[in-house]
Design a protein around this motif. Structure first.
Motif, PDB file in Angstrom:
ATOM      1  N   PHE A  59       0.817  -1.208   0.000  1.00 28.61           N
ATOM      2  CA  PHE A  59       0.000   0.000   0.000  1.00 28.61           C
ATOM      3  C   PHE A  59       0.855   1.263   0.000  1.00 28.61           C
ATOM      4  N   ASP A  60       1.946   1.246   0.769  1.00 22.00           N
ATOM      5  CA  ASP A  60       2.690   2.480   1.006  1.00 22.00           C
ATOM      6  C   ASP A  60       3.241   3.096  -0.277  1.00 22.00           C
ATOM      7  N   ALA A  61       3.814   2.261  -1.154  1.00 22.14           N
ATOM      8  CA  ALA A  61       4.382   2.794  -2.387  1.00 22.14           C
ATOM      9  C   ALA A  61       3.296   3.399  -3.269  1.00 22.14           C
ATOM     10  N   PHE A  62       2.169   2.707  -3.379  1.00 20.35           N
ATOM     11  CA  PHE A  62       1.113   3.190  -4.256  1.00 20.35           C
ATOM     12  C   PHE A  62       0.364   4.381  -3.660  1.00 20.35           C
ATOM     13  N   GLU A  63       0.387   4.519  -2.346  1.00 21.02           N
ATOM     14  CA  GLU A  63      -0.256   5.663  -1.702  1.00 21.02           C
ATOM     15  C   GLU A  63       0.630   6.903  -1.707  1.00 21.02           C
ATOM     16  N   ASP A  73      -8.009  -1.375  -6.231  1.00 19.65           N
ATOM     17  CA  ASP A  73      -8.570  -0.066  -6.599  1.00 19.65           C
ATOM     18  C   ASP A  73      -7.483   1.004  -6.571  1.00 19.65           C
ATOM     19  N   LEU A  74      -6.603   0.937  -5.565  1.00 19.36           N
ATOM     20  CA  LEU A  74      -5.509   1.904  -5.461  1.00 19.36           C
ATOM     21  C   LEU A  74      -4.559   1.767  -6.650  1.00 19.36           C
ATOM     22  N   VAL A  75      -4.263   0.533  -7.023  1.00 16.11           N
ATOM     23  CA  VAL A  75      -3.380   0.292  -8.169  1.00 16.11           C
ATOM     24  C   VAL A  75      -4.004   0.836  -9.448  1.00 16.11           C
ATOM     25  N   ARG A  76      -5.289   0.585  -9.626  1.00 18.69           N
ATOM     26  CA  ARG A  76      -5.974   1.085 -10.831  1.00 18.69           C
ATOM     27  C   ARG A  76      -5.985   2.606 -10.862  1.00 18.69           C
ATOM     28  N   SER A  77      -6.178   3.227  -9.704  1.00 17.78           N
ATOM     29  CA  SER A  77      -6.182   4.690  -9.661  1.00 17.78           C
ATOM     30  C   SER A  77      -4.804   5.272  -9.949  1.00 17.78           C
ATOM     31  N   SER A  78      -3.768   4.442  -9.863  1.00 16.20           N
ATOM     32  CA  SER A  78      -2.409   4.876 -10.188  1.00 16.20           C
ATOM     33  C   SER A  78      -2.086   4.687 -11.658  1.00 16.20           C
ATOM     34  N   GLY A  79      -3.069   4.225 -12.444  1.00 12.99           N
ATOM     35  CA  GLY A  79      -2.871   4.105 -13.884  1.00 12.99           C
ATOM     36  C   GLY A  79      -2.471   2.735 -14.366  1.00 12.99           C
ATOM     37  N   PHE A  80      -2.724   1.706 -13.551  1.00 13.00           N
ATOM     38  CA  PHE A  80      -2.372   0.346 -13.941  1.00 13.00           C
ATOM     39  C   PHE A  80      -3.634  -0.484 -14.150  1.00 13.00           C
ATOM     40  N   GLU A  81      -3.455  -1.577 -14.878  1.00 18.85           N
ATOM     41  CA  GLU A  81      -4.498  -2.585 -15.001  1.00 18.85           C
ATOM     42  C   GLU A  81      -3.895  -3.948 -14.681  1.00 18.85           C
ATOM     43  N   VAL A  82      -4.730  -4.893 -14.325  1.00 19.47           N
ATOM     44  CA  VAL A  82      -4.264  -6.247 -14.016  1.00 19.47           C
ATOM     45  C   VAL A  82      -3.996  -6.982 -15.324  1.00 19.47           C
TER      46      VAL A  82
END
Length: 255
Positions: A196-200, A233-242
């Motif tokens: 979480f920390d890196a993506f936040e 959701d946090l990852v997606r909000s950072s511009g990534f997709e699975v």
């Protein structure tokens, strides 16, 4: 866990003998060290047998390794956070082209030299690799980290009888170690719930990340009142997709 509790969990004499015999048979067949997908690696004697067994059986960090095999760009620099013993690092380094920068952060000071040796073994004599004894953390210049032989139980935010203080590096700090100019990179991360920390906190560095291979820890997310879906959701909000999921490990790519 207290020293007394650790002593109580020590295996009995017959199990210890069985483990020694299995290790002796393995070394008789394969030599004095260990191999990970054909790459020679070392594992200190004090590391619990369970980890050695997973390496021997070819089951160590297999979900992450398979994602690395599928998606890693051999020509793109890599930042790995949570290198542990450097077993997966050896595999990553082996796949990268020799001139490609590779930076690894490992917080456990007891195993960082093993991590460095294994990562270098994978890279070969001409490969670049930088291994730093540091934890990914934000808002502090250093953090406390528990260390013991159960390396998979060591993580930020937990207590132990043996605590060490290590430098705190952000993802942006690690990116600068790739050299100049700092371009795009691949992120490989296994940090026991602190994904979480890196993506936040590090959107600027993540903007240059084109591929992230992350082992998630949903059981540890609950300690901060979060779920796996919250992390996704946090990852997606950072511009990534699975791109793919393998067990609890994910490959994320730029949308």
């Amino acid at each position: 866990m207290s020293r007394q509790a650790r002593r109580q969990r020590q295996p009995g004499p017959f199990k210890r003998l069985s483990r020694r015999l299995r290790l002796a048979f393995y070394h008789w067949r394969h030599g004095p060290g260990f191999t990970y997908h054909g790459i020679p690696i070392s594992i200190p004697d004090e590391i619990p047998f369970g980890m050695k067994r997973r390496v021997i059986r070819g089951r160590y960090e297999e979900p992450e390794r398979r994602l690395v095999e599928r998606f890693l760009d051999r020509a793109q620099p890599v930042i790995e956070v949570g290198g542990s013993l450097g077993v997966l690092s050896a595999y990553i380094g082996h796949r990268l082209l020799p001139h490609v920068p590779y930076v690894i952060a490992e917080a456990n000071s007891r195993i960082v030299e093993t991590c460095r040796a294994n990562a270098r073994a994978g890279r070969g004599p001409d490969g670049q690799v930088t291994v730093v004894n540091a934890a990914l953390a934000y808002g502090a210049s250093e953090v406390s980290f528990p260390v013991d032989d159960n390396i998979h139980g060591n993580r930020l935010g937990s207590d132990g009888p043996d605590m060490v203080t290590v430098p705190a590096h952000t993802l942006s700090d690690l990116r600068t170690m790739l050299g100049s100019p700092a371009g795009s990179f691949t992120l490989v991360m296994d940090i026991e719930g602190y994904e979480f920390d890196a993506f936040e906190n590090d959107r600027e560095a993540l903007a240059a990340c084109t591929l992230a291979i992350v082992e998630t820890h949903p059981s540890l997310f609950s300690e901060r009142g979060k779920t796996l879906e919250d992390f996704l959701d946090l990852v997606r909000s950072s511009g990534f997709e699975v791109l793919a999921r393998d067990g609890e490990s994910f490959a994320f790519g730029r949308t």
